[in-house]
Motif scaffolding. Structure first.
Motif, PDB file in Angstrom:
ATOM      1  N   ASN A   1       0.921  -1.460  -0.130  1.00 44.18           N
ATOM      2  CA  ASN A   1      -0.290  -0.067  -0.235  1.00 44.18           C
ATOM      3  C   ASN A   1       1.030   1.309   0.093  1.00 44.18           C
ATOM      4  O   ASN A   1       1.941   1.227   0.940  1.00 44.18           O
TER       5      ASN A   1
ATOM      6  N   ARG B   1       0.289   5.742   0.387  1.00 41.60           N
ATOM      7  CA  ARG B   1      -0.601   7.098   1.001  1.00 41.60           C
ATOM      8  C   ARG B   1      -0.802   7.509   0.151  1.00 41.60           C
ATOM      9  O   ARG B   1      -0.135   7.827   0.143  1.00 41.60           O
ATOM     10  N   VAL B   2      -1.951   8.100  -0.086  1.00 42.02           N
ATOM     11  CA  VAL B   2      -2.489   9.374  -1.062  1.00 42.02           C
ATOM     12  C   VAL B   2      -3.591  10.128   0.115  1.00 42.02           C
ATOM     13  O   VAL B   2      -3.862   9.762   0.409  1.00 42.02           O
ATOM     14  N   GLU B   3      -2.314  11.121  -0.661  1.00 41.31           N
ATOM     15  CA  GLU B   3      -2.850  13.078   1.514  1.00 41.31           C
ATOM     16  C   GLU B   3      -3.412  13.674  -0.359  1.00 41.31           C
ATOM     17  O   GLU B   3      -2.674  14.157  -0.985  1.00 41.31           O
TER      18      GLU B   3
ATOM     19  N   ILE C   1      -8.127   9.299  -9.420  1.00 42.51           N
ATOM     20  CA  ILE C   1      -7.282   8.104  -9.709  1.00 42.51           C
ATOM     21  C   ILE C   1      -6.755   7.002  -9.987  1.00 42.51           C
ATOM     22  O   ILE C   1      -7.950   6.341 -10.351  1.00 42.51           O
TER      23      ILE C   1
ATOM     24  N   GLY D   1      -7.718   5.738   3.025  1.00 43.23           N
ATOM     25  CA  GLY D   1      -6.538   6.608   2.578  1.00 43.23           C
ATOM     26  C   GLY D   1      -5.109   6.906   2.085  1.00 43.23           C
ATOM     27  O   GLY D   1      -4.486   6.850   1.393  1.00 43.23           O
ATOM     28  N   SER D   2      -5.306   5.286   1.658  1.00 46.48           N
ATOM     29  CA  SER D   2      -4.036   4.105   0.694  1.00 46.48           C
ATOM     30  C   SER D   2      -5.047   3.344  -0.300  1.00 46.48           C
ATOM     31  O   SER D   2      -5.913   3.273  -0.785  1.00 46.48           O
ATOM     32  N   ILE D   3      -3.672   3.421  -1.515  1.00 46.38           N
ATOM     33  CA  ILE D   3      -4.479   2.092  -2.399  1.00 46.38           C
ATOM     34  C   ILE D   3      -3.104   1.165  -2.900  1.00 46.38           C
ATOM     35  O   ILE D   3      -1.914   1.233  -2.504  1.00 46.38           O
TER      36      ILE D   3
ATOM     37  N   GLU E   1     -10.221   3.757  -6.709  1.00 50.57           N
ATOM     38  CA  GLU E   1     -10.858   4.539  -5.774  1.00 50.57           C
ATOM     39  C   GLU E   1      -9.856   4.426  -3.979  1.00 50.57           C
ATOM     40  O   GLU E   1      -9.160   3.422  -4.104  1.00 50.57           O
ATOM     41  N   LEU E   2      -9.935   5.014  -3.228  1.00 45.00           N
ATOM     42  CA  LEU E   2      -9.030   5.486  -1.609  1.00 45.00           C
ATOM     43  C   LEU E   2      -9.470   4.144  -1.442  1.00 45.00           C
ATOM     44  O   LEU E   2     -11.200   4.104  -0.755  1.00 45.00           O
ATOM     45  N   GLU E   3      -8.936   3.550  -0.563  1.00 45.35           N
ATOM     46  CA  GLU E   3      -9.531   2.883   0.670  1.00 45.35           C
ATOM     47  C   GLU E   3      -8.268   2.884   2.114  1.00 45.35           C
ATOM     48  O   GLU E   3      -7.691   3.184   2.114  1.00 45.35           O
TER      49      GLU E   3
END
Length: 574
Positions: A118, A120-122, A133, A145-147, A141-143
């Motif tokens: 994973n 993290r996308v902020e 994304i 805040g992460s992908i 989609e983010l889960e």
């Protein structure tokens, strides 16, 4: 009803119809248009709760980032409130921020992965309106805040926009990194080696060594200062990707331990101090042969006892965090015993309270470790001689020499001796030694014959004969009981065996009479005790004593038992 006021916003703005919020992407000057019946002198307009002045110009500026609230109250010329309300202007001049990270590593334009994991996308923006994304051009989609990215993925694209019209697009290339294994030349947190090195069997060209924040050209570093060092190995393209780290202290001073006494021999007291300046100490032990333990820096004092002599071995050992060990040892001596001296003339031992008559000096032997201060008197008159031997040789016949000597030993103890010599005319000497068995003494006598043939007794000396003896207390030895084995007239015991078994001589004690004593527990099956002891002359003295069994029961005990047994037999058969 037609409103009495309108706000003209030039250039670009967005209106959110649902909230009536107006979003501005930059600072704006807003013009106010009102009905001609509105009296501005009586009306009130507040921007962020602050009243606007000079409203006759009909303009105001929104330049505060974030939410701006405009409140207005319109009053006509008759003093009547004709309209009251508010407008919200949101100024957002910043583009959305996109941050992609993994652990402490923040990626800029590429993402380095050792394995599927994973990231993290902020997305930071106060007026965010939309985010998209794509992984390998596939919308996801983010889960939380992460992908999740796989090493087989190629790209990650992120597109975001906000209500103020800003739009940001960021694309990351996914790179697969090969795991690396490495180790350093230092396997602990402390080192004495000035050269530090990183070793690996893999290619480290994509990595660099960093020491205290400074990148190095190689994986070898030479310590110059004694201090703490923070060392890490990081990826060159991903500076926050740390694959190895170490914190250590470098020290190049020797481990020193100062164990110092104010004196090493004394007849009063000795003071000792143990200290070290090493700040990396792990353990310090200070102990002596008397069984005492001390702390580092503690003042240690030994005091002499009256009429005694004592040897003390003091040891100090220190170990530091670098694994080094150093030890120091002091041999100390305390003594209050008066110094002694043995004097022999012509192979005969001199006594202080005896006058020694001699003719010639054949041999002179002085045994003493103390320093001597001598004084010579011939028939009471002080004379100067370089030595006792010179005084004896120069002594006129028929004269008496008094030899005064003051002794001072290495401890500072002093004593005085006086020896008396009388020189006779040359004549034969006759000596005799006999053993007096009645009085148990050796009688020594010396006669001289002068030139006229007269015989004169010049020396008469008796010496008590002390015979070594082994004594058992009690005299009747019983198995399973204790017995004291006492050794009479033995100044020194070198070895002791009981029934063939060696006994530790340090376990011997002295009784009130000064004789050596050993307390022995007699084994239950023993028939006898065989004692063998070696004295100072290396002679073995032996004694064997019989042992009475503790199981020997008196006949008076068996008589009642036999009578009771006969009683039961009679009752049974009668």
């Amino acid at each position: 009803m037609k409103p009495f006021i309108s706000f003209i916003v030039p250039f670009f703005f967005l209106l959110n119809p649902s909230s009536q919020e107006i979003y501005l992407s930059q600072s704006k000057t807003i013009h106010i248009a009102t009905d001609e019946n509105i009296d501005f002198t009586q009306s009130e307009i507040l921007l962020n709760h602050k009243k606007l002045e000079d409203l006759h110009e009909f303009v105001f500026t929104v330049d505060k980032e974030g939410k701006n609230v405009l409140e207005y109250t319109l009053v006509n010329e008759a003093g009547e409130i004709v309209e009251k309300g508010e407008r919200i202007y949101i100024l957002d001049t910043q583009n959305p921020e996109i941050k992609v990270s993994q652990g402490y590593v923040e990626f800029e334009d590429s993402i380095g992965l050792f394995e599927d994991s994973n990231v993290r996308v902020e997305i930071k923006d106060d007026t965010l309106s939309q985010e998209e994304i794509y992984v390998d051009d596939k919308r996801t989609e983010l889960e939380n805040g992460s992908i999740f990215l796989k090493t087989e993925n190629k790209t990650l694209k992120i597109e975001v926009s906000d209500h103020a019209g800003h739009r940001v697009k960021k694309e990351f290339k996914i790179e697969v990194l090969e795991p690396v294994e490495m180790f350093s030349s230092v396997d602990s947190a402390y080192t004495l080696d000035p050269t530090y090195q990183i070793f690996s069997e893999q290619d480290l060209s994509d990595y660099e060594l960093v020491v205290n924040g400074d990148a190095q050209d190689s994986f070898i570093y030479d310590f110059e200062k004694e201090q703490e060092y923070f060392i890490l190995v990081r990826h060159k393209r991903y500076p926050d990707l740390i694959v190895f780290s170490q914190h250590l202290d470098y020290y190049n001073h020797p481990l020193e331990l100062n164990l110092q006494a104010d004196r090493y021999k004394s007849n009063s007291s000795i003071h000792v101090l143990c200290e070290t300046q090493n700040e990396y100490l792990e353990e310090v032990k200070i102990f002596d042969s008397l069984g005492n333990n001390y702390d580092l820096g503690q003042s240690i004092e030994y005091k002499a006892k009256e009429n005694s002599s004592q040897k003390i071995e003091l040891t100090a050992m220190a170990k530091d965090l670098f694994g080094r060990v150093v030890s120091k040892k002091l041999d100390l001596q305390l003594s209050t015993l008066a110094p002694e001296m043995e004097l022999s003339l012509n192979d005969r031992k001199m006594l202080e309270d005896k006058e020694y008559v001699f003719v010639d000096v054949d041999s002179l032997d002085i045994q003493s470790t103390a320093q001597r201060k001598e004084e010579f008197r011939v028939d009471g008159a002080v004379k100067q001689y370089v030595s006792l031997e010179a005084a004896l040789r120069d002594l006129p016949k028929g004269k008496t020499l008094a030899y005064f000597v003051r002794l001072e030993d290495e401890f500072g103890n002093t004593s005085q001796k006086l020896y008396t010599f009388k020189k006779e005319y040359k004549a034969p000497l006759v000596s005799q030694e006999t053993y007096n068995s009645t009085r148990d003494v050796i009688e020594s006598r010396v006669w001289s014959v002068d030139e006229k043939g007269e015989v004169k007794l010049v020396e008469n000396h008796e010496e008590k004969v002390w015979h070594p003896l082994i004594y058992m207390d009690p005299e009747e030895l019983v198995s399973g009981k204790q017995a004291d084995i006492i050794f009479f007239n033995m100044k020194e015991i070198k070895a002791l065996r009981i029934n063939g078994k060696e006994i530790d001589i340090s376990s011997l004690k002295k009784d009130s009479m000064g004789n050596w004593k050993y307390t022995y527990t007699i084994p239950r099956q023993s028939k006898e005790i065989k004692v063998e002891v070696k004295d100072a002359s290396n002679q073995w003295l032996k004694k064997t004593s019989s042992v009475k069994s503790a199981n020997n029961t008196s006949i008076y005990y068996w008589i009642p038992c036999i009578l009771l047994l006969l009683f039961f037999i009679v009752v049974k058969y009668v």
